[in-house]
Motif scaffolding. Sequence first.
Motif, PDB file in Angstrom:
ATOM      1  N   UNK A   1      39.120  30.392 -54.525  1.00 49.99           N
ATOM      2  CA  UNK A   1      38.932  29.233 -55.642  1.00 49.99           C
ATOM      3  C   UNK A   1      37.460  28.832 -55.728  1.00 49.99           C
ATOM      4  N   UNK A   2      36.756  28.967 -56.826  1.00 45.16           N
ATOM      5  CA  UNK A   2      35.439  28.635 -56.845  1.00 45.16           C
ATOM      6  C   UNK A   2      35.254  27.559 -57.923  1.00 45.16           C
ATOM      7  N   UNK A   3      34.826  26.437 -57.675  1.00 44.00           N
ATOM      8  CA  UNK A   3      34.496  25.524 -58.778  1.00 44.00           C
ATOM      9  C   UNK A   3      33.170  24.726 -58.836  1.00 44.00           C
ATOM     10  N   UNK A   4      32.603  24.646 -59.735  1.00 45.05           N
ATOM     11  CA  UNK A   4      31.510  23.592 -59.738  1.00 45.05           C
ATOM     12  C   UNK A   4      31.731  22.284 -60.408  1.00 45.05           C
ATOM     13  N   UNK A   5      31.524  21.224 -59.376  1.00 46.17           N
ATOM     14  CA  UNK A   5      32.011  19.870 -59.785  1.00 46.17           C
ATOM     15  C   UNK A   5      30.884  18.860 -59.734  1.00 46.17           C
ATOM     16  N   UNK A   6      30.952  17.922 -60.761  1.00 48.56           N
ATOM     17  CA  UNK A   6      30.035  16.821 -60.802  1.00 48.56           C
ATOM     18  C   UNK A   6      30.502  15.826 -59.599  1.00 48.56           C
ATOM     19  N   UNK A   7      29.405  15.066 -59.175  1.00 49.75           N
ATOM     20  CA  UNK A   7      29.712  14.027 -58.374  1.00 49.75           C
ATOM     21  C   UNK A   7      30.569  12.844 -58.885  1.00 49.75           C
ATOM     22  N   UNK A   8      31.001  12.923 -60.067  1.00 50.11           N
ATOM     23  CA  UNK A   8      31.817  11.798 -60.612  1.00 50.11           C
ATOM     24  C   UNK A   8      33.271  12.233 -60.438  1.00 50.11           C
ATOM     25  N   UNK A   9      33.337  13.514 -60.032  1.00 47.98           N
ATOM     26  CA  UNK A   9      34.549  14.117 -59.887  1.00 47.98           C
ATOM     27  C   UNK A   9      35.224  14.847 -61.101  1.00 47.98           C
ATOM     28  N   UNK A  10      34.313  15.370 -61.895  1.00 48.78           N
ATOM     29  CA  UNK A  10      34.579  16.170 -62.968  1.00 48.78           C
ATOM     30  C   UNK A  10      34.559  17.659 -62.648  1.00 48.78           C
ATOM     31  N   UNK A  11      35.333  18.737 -63.044  1.00 46.22           N
ATOM     32  CA  UNK A  11      35.151  19.841 -62.927  1.00 46.22           C
ATOM     33  C   UNK A  11      34.253  20.623 -64.083  1.00 46.22           C
ATOM     34  N   UNK A  12      33.416  21.207 -63.761  1.00 45.28           N
ATOM     35  CA  UNK A  12      32.224  21.907 -64.750  1.00 45.28           C
ATOM     36  C   UNK A  12      32.609  23.068 -65.310  1.00 45.28           C
TER      37      UNK A  12
ATOM     38  N   UNK B   1      41.802  18.477 -58.135  1.00 46.24           N
ATOM     39  CA  UNK B   1      42.148  18.091 -56.780  1.00 46.24           C
ATOM     40  C   UNK B   1      40.927  18.339 -55.954  1.00 46.24           C
ATOM     41  N   UNK B   2      40.287  19.525 -56.224  1.00 44.42           N
ATOM     42  CA  UNK B   2      39.102  20.159 -55.434  1.00 44.42           C
ATOM     43  C   UNK B   2      38.022  19.192 -55.869  1.00 44.42           C
ATOM     44  N   UNK B   3      37.785  19.002 -57.071  1.00 43.77           N
ATOM     45  CA  UNK B   3      36.791  17.951 -57.555  1.00 43.77           C
ATOM     46  C   UNK B   3      36.742  16.516 -56.831  1.00 43.77           C
ATOM     47  N   UNK B   4      37.819  16.058 -56.923  1.00 40.90           N
ATOM     48  CA  UNK B   4      38.172  14.769 -56.350  1.00 40.90           C
ATOM     49  C   UNK B   4      37.705  14.796 -54.805  1.00 40.90           C
ATOM     50  N   UNK B   5      37.864  15.896 -54.129  1.00 42.56           N
ATOM     51  CA  UNK B   5      37.590  16.176 -52.786  1.00 42.56           C
ATOM     52  C   UNK B   5      35.896  16.022 -52.483  1.00 42.56           C
ATOM     53  N   UNK B   6      35.381  16.491 -53.599  1.00 46.77           N
ATOM     54  CA  UNK B   6      33.806  16.629 -53.218  1.00 46.77           C
ATOM     55  C   UNK B   6      33.218  15.462 -52.730  1.00 46.77           C
ATOM     56  N   UNK B   7      33.557  14.236 -53.286  1.00 45.58           N
ATOM     57  CA  UNK B   7      32.819  12.918 -52.636  1.00 45.58           C
ATOM     58  C   UNK B   7      33.363  12.613 -51.087  1.00 45.58           C
ATOM     59  N   UNK B   8      34.384  12.909 -51.122  1.00 44.74           N
ATOM     60  CA  UNK B   8      35.147  12.506 -49.708  1.00 44.74           C
ATOM     61  C   UNK B   8      34.367  13.658 -48.756  1.00 44.74           C
ATOM     62  N   UNK B   9      34.126  14.755 -49.055  1.00 52.06           N
ATOM     63  CA  UNK B   9      33.385  15.611 -48.207  1.00 52.06           C
ATOM     64  C   UNK B   9      32.219  15.350 -47.624  1.00 52.06           C
TER      65      UNK B   9
ATOM     66  N   UNK C   1      27.893  13.124 -44.314  1.00 50.27           N
ATOM     67  CA  UNK C   1      26.770  11.898 -44.149  1.00 50.27           C
ATOM     68  C   UNK C   1      27.075  11.213 -43.009  1.00 50.27           C
ATOM     69  N   UNK C   2      28.193  10.806 -42.967  1.00 48.29           N
ATOM     70  CA  UNK C   2      28.663  10.150 -41.572  1.00 48.29           C
ATOM     71  C   UNK C   2      28.380  10.946 -40.302  1.00 48.29           C
ATOM     72  N   UNK C   3      28.550  12.122 -40.278  1.00 54.49           N
ATOM     73  CA  UNK C   3      28.058  13.165 -39.207  1.00 54.49           C
ATOM     74  C   UNK C   3      26.501  12.974 -38.731  1.00 54.49           C
ATOM     75  N   UNK C   4      25.971  13.016 -39.886  1.00 60.05           N
ATOM     76  CA  UNK C   4      24.489  13.076 -39.702  1.00 60.05           C
ATOM     77  C   UNK C   4      23.909  11.739 -39.456  1.00 60.05           C
ATOM     78  N   UNK C   5      24.716  10.756 -39.582  1.00 60.63           N
ATOM     79  CA  UNK C   5      24.407   9.180 -39.150  1.00 60.63           C
ATOM     80  C   UNK C   5      24.414   8.996 -37.706  1.00 60.63           C
TER      81      UNK C   5
END
Lengths: 116, 134
Positions: free
Chosen positions: B23-34, B46-54, B59-63
């Motif tokens: 499954x391939x999707x392009x999503x915006x950071x607001x969580x919308x599927x483009x 659901x995948x779109x909503x996961x983008x911000x979580x991931x 970012x935490x890993x790199x912190x």
Amino acid sequence: MEEILKRLRNDTPGVSAVALVSNDGLIISSLLPDSIEAERVAAISAALLNQGETSSEDAMIGQMSQITIRAKEGFIVITRAGRDTLLTVFTTTNAKLGLVLFDINTALKELKSHVN
Amino acid sequence: MLSHKTYFDKLIKDIESVDAKSVVALVSEEGFVLSSNSPDEQADAQLAAMASVFMDYGKKIFAIPGVTSDQMNEAVRTNVSVGDRRYVLVTQLAPHTFIIVAGEDKNRISVMMKKTLEYVDATAAMMQKKEIVF
């Protein structure tokens, strides 16, 4: 300006009409099908802006920036394009709202220098 | 100038060619599927909503303080989560835009990642040449 509106309408599937409207309900530029009267779009935009501003003020969530209406046969998205200007977009039901909002944001960036 | 729709469709087709079942999707950071290749609207939402979580997790890993300050300032480009059966790959394509790939063939993760990262560079180059706007 018309070029930017044209791109928004032609490149985003499902977008049927776009208009740049002043806060007081005057059309600045528009690309509308024959079935939609420019005056009606302007009146809808101004009325919704008024309603949106009152609601966001009452809810204390700051200045209104966008209103989305989902209806049986499509969406209306009204976005503040500048201090005194609104970008109104009508879509059909098969429009992907995410892509419409994304392309509206891109158009707004390009319109910024014109409307300000 | 290339439309987002045309570009996203081409990108999805190309990434999909690595693993037709993904499954391939392009999503915006607001969580919308483009745009997506999934007929299931609920699944790609659901995948779109996961983008911000991931991306937050990345970012935490790199912190975590690295050996040099450079490592600490590294921006997250991509993030892969691998489960028992599936993997989810999230790559930041451009400002405010993510590619999400969910697949089951774990042997193809590295090819998928390479492919999405190539698109990051290609998109940046196109933006510079004003061939596309984000």
